[in-house]
Design a protein around this motif. Structure first.
Motif, mmCIF file in Angstrom:
data_model
loop_
_atom_site.group_PDB
_atom_site.id
_atom_site.type_symbol
_atom_site.label_atom_id
_atom_site.label_comp_id
_atom_site.label_asym_id
_atom_site.label_seq_id
_atom_site.Cartn_x
_atom_site.Cartn_y
_atom_site.Cartn_z
ATOM 1 N N UNK A 1 96.688 37.928 47.573
ATOM 2 C CA UNK A 1 96.232 37.216 48.772
ATOM 3 C C UNK A 1 95.459 38.151 49.696
ATOM 4 N N UNK A 2 95.952 39.385 49.868
ATOM 5 C CA UNK A 2 95.257 40.342 50.720
ATOM 6 C C UNK A 2 93.907 40.738 50.124
ATOM 7 N N UNK A 3 93.866 40.868 48.795
ATOM 8 C CA UNK A 3 92.609 41.208 48.135
ATOM 9 C C UNK A 3 91.593 40.085 48.308
ATOM 10 N N UNK A 4 92.063 38.845 48.240
ATOM 11 C CA UNK A 4 91.169 37.695 48.421
ATOM 12 C C UNK A 4 90.572 37.708 49.829
ATOM 13 N N UNK A 5 91.377 38.083 50.821
ATOM 14 C CA UNK A 5 90.885 38.151 52.192
ATOM 15 C C UNK A 5 89.792 39.204 52.353
ATOM 16 N N UNK A 6 89.847 40.252 51.495
ATOM 17 C CA UNK A 6 88.832 41.304 51.562
ATOM 18 C C UNK A 6 87.624 41.008 50.670
ATOM 19 N N UNK A 7 87.608 39.808 50.062
ATOM 20 C CA UNK A 7 86.438 39.413 49.288
ATOM 21 C C UNK A 7 86.561 39.574 47.793
ATOM 22 N N UNK B 1 94.422 50.809 48.984
ATOM 23 C CA UNK B 1 92.996 50.598 48.763
ATOM 24 C C UNK B 1 92.524 49.293 49.400
ATOM 25 N N UNK B 2 93.331 48.251 49.276
ATOM 26 C CA UNK B 2 92.967 46.965 49.877
ATOM 27 C C UNK B 2 92.938 47.077 51.399
ATOM 28 N N UNK B 3 93.920 47.761 51.973
ATOM 29 C CA UNK B 3 93.966 47.909 53.432
ATOM 30 C C UNK B 3 92.783 48.722 53.960
ATOM 31 N N UNK B 4 92.303 49.667 53.149
ATOM 32 C CA UNK B 4 91.194 50.529 53.571
ATOM 33 C C UNK B 4 89.837 49.975 53.162
ATOM 34 N N UNK B 5 89.830 48.859 52.457
ATOM 35 C CA UNK B 5 88.578 48.344 51.897
ATOM 36 C C UNK B 5 87.626 47.852 52.988
ATOM 37 N N UNK B 6 86.392 48.277 52.880
ATOM 38 C CA UNK B 6 85.327 47.826 53.780
ATOM 39 C C UNK B 6 84.122 47.433 52.930
ATOM 40 N N UNK B 7 83.130 46.868 53.558
ATOM 41 C CA UNK B 7 81.905 46.494 52.847
ATOM 42 C C UNK B 7 80.711 47.125 53.557
ATOM 43 N N UNK B 8 80.078 48.138 52.964
ATOM 44 C CA UNK B 8 80.385 48.726 51.652
ATOM 45 C C UNK B 8 81.623 49.617 51.726
ATOM 46 N N UNK B 9 82.297 49.831 50.591
ATOM 47 C CA UNK B 9 83.532 50.622 50.611
ATOM 48 C C UNK B 9 83.255 52.119 50.752
ATOM 49 N N UNK B 10 84.197 52.819 51.388
ATOM 50 C CA UNK B 10 84.132 54.279 51.483
ATOM 51 C C UNK B 10 84.795 54.849 50.231
#
Length: 215
Positions: free
Chosen positions: A13-19, A41-50
């Motif tokens: 569910x958290x991964x889905x929220x991050x796209x 990794x999911x909590x730190x995920x950004x777009x684009x990812x670091x």
């Protein structure tokens, strides 16, 4: 496996929220197969990812597997190396704890070999399929049921590890790395924003484990 159900659902569910979609989640969980680093990794995920940050955090969190696999060395002497490497590729905290407990019990009973590869494969396969499968299901159910953490599903993660720690308890001295990791992680969590408490707890725990073995 039952404990993996809420963990997998929350992660999905958290991964889905991050796209992430239903194809990318099994790639994440199936190729890495280490829940702690996947949540980080999911909590730190950004777009684009670091990517460097994600790689560094994953490396630090998963580095505990080096120490975990080292504790199995004495039980794996009579098993071909390629089988060992393949088996350890599917090792997670729960598989390791169950396999180590079984190996110690078999050794105490005088059984040879003390490490049961069929037992390990059975445990690892069940946990692997449960983790990947319910993470994928979480990506589907997440948008439907909303925030799964409001149902307390996220408590399954610390609960599983508390049960594992209880089963591995062998005295205060050997528990020192647990205490150090927990205290340092809590202090960094309170002092710094973001997820720096994760690598801080991991590194301090490894250093404490190394120090206690030397002394």
């Amino acid at each position: 496996m039952i404990g993996f159900i809420p963990l997998g659902l929350v992660l999905g569910a958290q991964a889905r929220e991050k796209g992430f979609n239903a194809l990318e989640v099994p790639l994440l969980t199936g190729l890495n197969f280490a829940g702690g680093s996947e949540f980080a990794a999911i909590n730190l995920w950004t777009s684009p990812p670091h990517l460097l940050l994600l790689m560094g955090v994953t490396l630090l969190i998963n580095s505990r597997h080096v120490l975990m696999s080292a504790t199995l060395t004495s039980f794996l002497k009579n098993i071909p190396r390629f089988k060992i490497l393949l088996a350890l590729a599917f090792m997670c905290d729960e598989t390791w704890a169950l396999a180590l407990g079984d190996a110690r019990a078999r050794k105490k009973e005088g059984l040879c070999p003390s490490f049961s590869l069929p037992y390990y494969v059975g445990v690892a396969t069940g946990l692997y399929l449960a983790w990947v499968g319910f993470a994928v299901l979480g990506t589907v159910l997440g948008p439907v049921v909303g925030d799964l953490t409001r149902y307390g599903f996220d408590m399954a993660f610390p609960a599983v590890f508390l049960v594992l720690l209880r089963g591995m308890w062998s005295g205060p001295r050997k528990a020192a790395p647990w205490v150090v990791s927990g205290v340092v992680g809590a202090m960094v969590y309170l002092a710094l924003p973001g997820a720096w408490y994760v690598p801080a707890g991991a590194v301090s725990g490894i250093i404490a484990a190394w120090w206690t073995t030397r002394t």
